[in-house]
Scaffold this motif. Sequence first.
Motif, PDB file in Angstrom:
ATOM      1  N   VAL A  19       0.875  -1.184   0.000  1.00 19.92           N
ATOM      2  CA  VAL A  19       0.000   0.000   0.000  1.00 19.92           C
ATOM      3  C   VAL A  19       0.905   1.224   0.000  1.00 19.92           C
ATOM      4  CG1 VAL A  19      -1.751   1.301   1.271  1.00 19.92           C
ATOM      5  CG2 VAL A  19      -1.888  -1.193   1.184  1.00 19.92           C
ATOM      6  N   HIS A  20       0.687   2.095  -1.010  1.00 19.62           N
ATOM      7  CA  HIS A  20       1.655   3.175  -1.275  1.00 19.62           C
ATOM      8  C   HIS A  20       1.141   4.536  -0.833  1.00 19.62           C
ATOM      9  CE1 HIS A  20       4.105   0.492  -3.861  1.00 19.62           C
ATOM     10  NE2 HIS A  20       2.929  -0.028  -4.143  1.00 19.62           N
ATOM     11  N   GLY A  21       0.966   4.736   0.442  1.00 19.34           N
ATOM     12  CA  GLY A  21       0.629   6.081   0.915  1.00 19.34           C
ATOM     13  C   GLY A  21      -0.707   6.580   0.418  1.00 19.34           C
ATOM     14  N   ILE A  22      -1.791   5.956   0.857  1.00 21.81           N
ATOM     15  CA  ILE A  22      -3.099   6.391   0.361  1.00 21.81           C
ATOM     16  C   ILE A  22      -3.756   7.359   1.342  1.00 21.81           C
ATOM     17  CG2 ILE A  22      -3.455   4.297  -0.998  1.00 21.81           C
ATOM     18  CD1 ILE A  22      -5.328   3.280   1.085  1.00 21.81           C
ATOM     19  N   ASP A  23      -4.578   8.244   0.792  1.00 23.94           N
ATOM     20  CA  ASP A  23      -5.338   9.219   1.590  1.00 23.94           C
ATOM     21  C   ASP A  23      -6.809   9.038   1.294  1.00 23.94           C
ATOM     22  OD1 ASP A  23      -3.082  10.938   2.585  1.00 23.94           O
ATOM     23  OD2 ASP A  23      -2.747  11.095   0.422  1.00 23.94           O
ATOM     24  N   LEU A  24      -7.626   9.076   2.341  1.00 24.52           N
ATOM     25  CA  LEU A  24      -9.071   8.937   2.134  1.00 24.52           C
ATOM     26  C   LEU A  24      -9.794   9.410   3.387  1.00 24.52           C
ATOM     27  CD1 LEU A  24     -11.296   7.672   0.232  1.00 24.52           C
ATOM     28  CD2 LEU A  24     -11.201   5.695   1.729  1.00 24.52           C
ATOM     29  N   THR A  25     -10.915  10.086   3.176  1.00 20.57           N
ATOM     30  CA  THR A  25     -11.760  10.444   4.313  1.00 20.57           C
ATOM     31  C   THR A  25     -13.132   9.830   4.108  1.00 20.57           C
ATOM     32  OG1 THR A  25     -10.578  12.522   4.506  1.00 20.57           O
ATOM     33  CG2 THR A  25     -12.664  12.348   5.688  1.00 20.57           C
ATOM     34  N   VAL A  26     -13.578   9.079   5.087  1.00 22.30           N
ATOM     35  CA  VAL A  26     -14.919   8.493   5.043  1.00 22.30           C
ATOM     36  C   VAL A  26     -15.771   9.291   6.017  1.00 22.30           C
ATOM     37  CG1 VAL A  26     -16.286   6.415   5.445  1.00 22.30           C
ATOM     38  CG2 VAL A  26     -13.950   6.209   4.573  1.00 22.30           C
ATOM     39  N   GLN A  27     -16.848   9.895   5.493  1.00 15.36           N
ATOM     40  CA  GLN A  27     -17.692  10.728   6.361  1.00 15.36           C
ATOM     41  C   GLN A  27     -18.485   9.855   7.325  1.00 15.36           C
ATOM     42  OE1 GLN A  27     -17.321  13.884   6.294  1.00 15.36           O
ATOM     43  NE2 GLN A  27     -16.104  13.950   4.399  1.00 15.36           N
ATOM     44  N   ASP A  28     -18.879  10.464   8.422  1.00  9.80           N
ATOM     45  CA  ASP A  28     -19.748   9.793   9.389  1.00  9.80           C
ATOM     46  C   ASP A  28     -21.038   9.359   8.682  1.00  9.80           C
ATOM     47  OD1 ASP A  28     -21.026   8.907  11.578  1.00  9.80           O
ATOM     48  OD2 ASP A  28     -21.088  10.827  12.639  1.00  9.80           O
ATOM     49  N   GLY A  29     -21.348   8.072   8.758  1.00  7.52           N
ATOM     50  CA  GLY A  29     -22.589   7.566   8.169  1.00  7.52           C
ATOM     51  C   GLY A  29     -22.487   7.239   6.691  1.00  7.52           C
ATOM     52  N   GLU A  30     -21.293   7.365   6.142  1.00  6.65           N
ATOM     53  CA  GLU A  30     -21.136   7.126   4.708  1.00  6.65           C
ATOM     54  C   GLU A  30     -20.879   5.639   4.418  1.00  6.65           C
ATOM     55  OE1 GLU A  30     -18.811   9.370   1.056  1.00  6.65           O
ATOM     56  OE2 GLU A  30     -17.779   9.143   2.961  1.00  6.65           O
ATOM     57  N   PHE A  31     -21.334   5.176   3.286  1.00  2.78           N
ATOM     58  CA  PHE A  31     -21.094   3.789   2.835  1.00  2.78           C
ATOM     59  C   PHE A  31     -20.043   3.853   1.733  1.00  2.78           C
ATOM     60  CE2 PHE A  31     -23.536  -0.441   2.392  1.00  2.78           C
ATOM     61  CZ  PHE A  31     -22.423  -1.095   1.900  1.00  2.78           C
ATOM     62  N   VAL A  32     -18.818   3.464   2.069  1.00  3.26           N
ATOM     63  CA  VAL A  32     -17.726   3.543   1.100  1.00  3.26           C
ATOM     64  C   VAL A  32     -17.303   2.129   0.699  1.00  3.26           C
ATOM     65  CG1 VAL A  32     -15.287   4.130   0.833  1.00  3.26           C
ATOM     66  CG2 VAL A  32     -16.866   5.780   1.822  1.00  3.26           C
ATOM     67  N   VAL A  33     -17.206   1.899  -0.587  1.00  2.00           N
ATOM     68  CA  VAL A  33     -16.814   0.572  -1.069  1.00  2.00           C
ATOM     69  C   VAL A  33     -15.441   0.649  -1.731  1.00  2.00           C
ATOM     70  CG1 VAL A  33     -17.373  -1.317  -2.630  1.00  2.00           C
ATOM     71  CG2 VAL A  33     -19.201  -0.157  -1.386  1.00  2.00           C
ATOM     72  N   PHE A  34     -14.517  -0.200  -1.252  1.00  2.00           N
ATOM     73  CA  PHE A  34     -13.216  -0.348  -1.906  1.00  2.00           C
ATOM     74  C   PHE A  34     -13.373  -1.441  -2.945  1.00  2.00           C
ATOM     75  CE2 PHE A  34      -9.772   1.615   0.735  1.00  2.00           C
ATOM     76  CZ  PHE A  34     -10.593   2.227   1.661  1.00  2.00           C
ATOM     77  N   VAL A  35     -12.994  -1.132  -4.166  1.00  2.00           N
ATOM     78  CA  VAL A  35     -13.127  -2.137  -5.202  1.00  2.00           C
ATOM     79  C   VAL A  35     -11.837  -2.206  -6.002  1.00  2.00           C
ATOM     80  CG1 VAL A  35     -14.159  -0.583  -6.898  1.00  2.00           C
ATOM     81  CG2 VAL A  35     -14.753  -2.998  -6.941  1.00  2.00           C
ATOM     82  N   GLY A  36     -11.537  -3.394  -6.490  1.00  7.63           N
ATOM     83  CA  GLY A  36     -10.309  -3.564  -7.273  1.00  7.63           C
ATOM     84  C   GLY A  36     -10.027  -5.038  -7.415  1.00  7.63           C
ATOM     85  N   PRO A  37      -9.082  -5.376  -8.291  1.00  4.30           N
ATOM     86  CA  PRO A  37      -8.765  -6.798  -8.496  1.00  4.30           C
ATOM     87  C   PRO A  37      -8.020  -7.369  -7.290  1.00  4.30           C
ATOM     88  CG  PRO A  37      -7.244  -5.412  -9.712  1.00  4.30           C
ATOM     89  CD  PRO A  37      -8.234  -4.485  -9.082  1.00  4.30           C
ATOM     90  N   SER A  38      -7.871  -8.704  -7.233  1.00  5.56           N
ATOM     91  CA  SER A  38      -7.139  -9.304  -6.112  1.00  5.56           C
ATOM     92  C   SER A  38      -5.724  -8.755  -6.060  1.00  5.56           C
ATOM     93  CB  SER A  38      -7.044 -10.821  -6.227  1.00  5.56           C
ATOM     94  OG  SER A  38      -7.981 -11.324  -7.084  1.00  5.56           O
ATOM     95  N   GLY A  39      -5.248  -8.535  -4.859  1.00  3.34           N
ATOM     96  CA  GLY A  39      -3.884  -8.055  -4.688  1.00  3.34           C
ATOM     97  C   GLY A  39      -3.734  -6.554  -4.854  1.00  3.34           C
TER      98      GLY A  39
END
Lengths: 353, 278
Positions: A19-39
């Motif tokens: 994992v190369h230094g990622i930034d993300l903010t998930v708001q209170d009550g938000e439904f966030v989906v991480f999607v991507g291929p395996s690995g």
Amino acid sequence: MAGIAIQDLVKRYGATQVVHGIDLTVQDGEFVVFVGPSGCGKSTTLRMIAGLEDIDGGEIRIGDRVVNRLEPKDRNIAMVFQNYAIYPHMSVGENIAFGLYTSKLDKVAKRAKVEEVGRILGLDALLERRPSALSGGQRQRVAIGRAMVRDPAAFLFDEPLSNLDAQLRAQMRLEIKRLHQRLGATIVYVTHDQVEAMTMADRIVVMRDGRILQVGSPMDLYENPADVFTARFIGSPTMNILPAGVSGGALTLGERPVRLALAEPAPPRILVGVRPQELRVLGEGEQADLALAGIVAVVEPLGPETFVHVEIGDQLVLASAAAKNPPRVGGAVRIGADVAALKFFDAATERAL
Amino acid sequence: MSAAAVGPRAGFGRAVAWVLLLAGGLAMILPLVFMFSTSLKDASEVYDLRLLPAHPTLDNYVTVLSDGRFLRWFANSMGVAVVVTLSNVFFDSLVGYTLAKFEFRGRYIVFLAILSTLMIPTEMLVIPWYVMARNFGWLDTYWGIMFPGMMTAFGTFLMKQFFETVPNDFLEAARVDGLNEFAIFWRIALPLVTPALSALAIFTFLSNWTAFIWPLIVTTSKELYTLPVGLSSFAVEQQIQWELIMTGAALATLPTLLVFLVLQRYIVRGVVLAGLKG
């Protein structure tokens, strides 16, 4: 409930950085989906939020607390695993009650909470059963129940539906979405299934090779993919990507030049993306901004519409046709799309133009 | 057997298999039958090698059971076997779990060191054990009988292999639910390997119930004898009273049978992890 903020998050296994230094903010009550291929690092990121993996750099906040060094149990999160991880030697009720293991509630109050959760999830008649007597969907609901009963700051889901069959998956998708609407919970959900991402997420995070490629609402990603990978990953069936040349500000693809209206001058080689739903089989004499001719290879009737695989040179392109009177296999066909439906990418960088 | 495997050749193969199995079965069961039969004979009939006693009698059982020494030895054996079994079930699984589920420096070396002790036969260890027991003042004590078996490399190896089949999701779910590491082991991991625990308990109980060499060496007082040592002393003191030895041996098989009957369903059932995807 609380939001989650990730800053410059890094994970290494030995010399390999995943994992190369990622930034993300998930708001209170938000439904966030991480999607991507395996690995791609999505599960690793989720496990770092949960505290099941140490982090090698950066910061994770849940609510207003930095949780980098906190044990999973001290982060006030609940997690649902791909294999459900419900304990086979305990009844359904005991499994759900296990979510309250650290709770200071007395026995009666715990029992009441377990029964309430059982009611919400339709498990109230099954509380005394063993997991071995449950169906896959019911087991997954028990796992969700164990997470729910704690009123955590956030729910983390690690590919929770991938072991279910297609029909059950659709049903559980709906149930999780309704649960989110009902509880207003912060949810971080990992999947490799773009349909799950599209149907459930408030925002989708597309990951690849340990980096975030794009973050946005499902329709935003569908309409404005930032690169070829996202364009092909989001949406079903997959977007067609056709190589094309540019000459004199116009696209040299198909029967006649298509004028490009791009903010910046286009590179000489580009990729044109067009979704199968937008690329229609043209009738006799019918015109379109982009028109291509080819041979029908395969016809797939789906009921409301029919997909047609068309051979153009050595490339197979997917187009759609009306359900009635689809073209014959082996016959010549013309397919076309409006210029507004076309996405353009730099052939060298694969970034959107 | 598949439908294709009928016909004269398959029939012959089956006959051979049955004969071999029957011979093997008889070889194992005949001594037991003979033991029970002898225990029902009186002294005059012992050397009459008939399978069924001419005048069956329970006198031997009355003699043995009313002899306080036998009951004492029986209790000693039971106590030693139970304590050693409980100790193995706990410590072998604790070490096996640690080796299977935790990453730490030197883990592989520790595991190899434990495994390598499997290759050393008891006979070679008896002298070091004896020296150790003497130096610590454990000769002729219950602890002296028990200490070499309180943990075994075999049990550790067995439990490690089983714990490796327990999916990490279970343990991580428990970690998120707030259990400490010992509670995860005790409340989650251990119940998931009950078949292995049962197998380990049976093996440990049986090998300690029938242990002979070490208890013989470490004990000198008759009150501390275990049953096999005590029974063998029947043969040494007086002329060999086979009918009494066989009666004692017959009684000694009872706990073994009991342990197996109680625990076998856990073993036979196999590892079923119903909490996983069906």
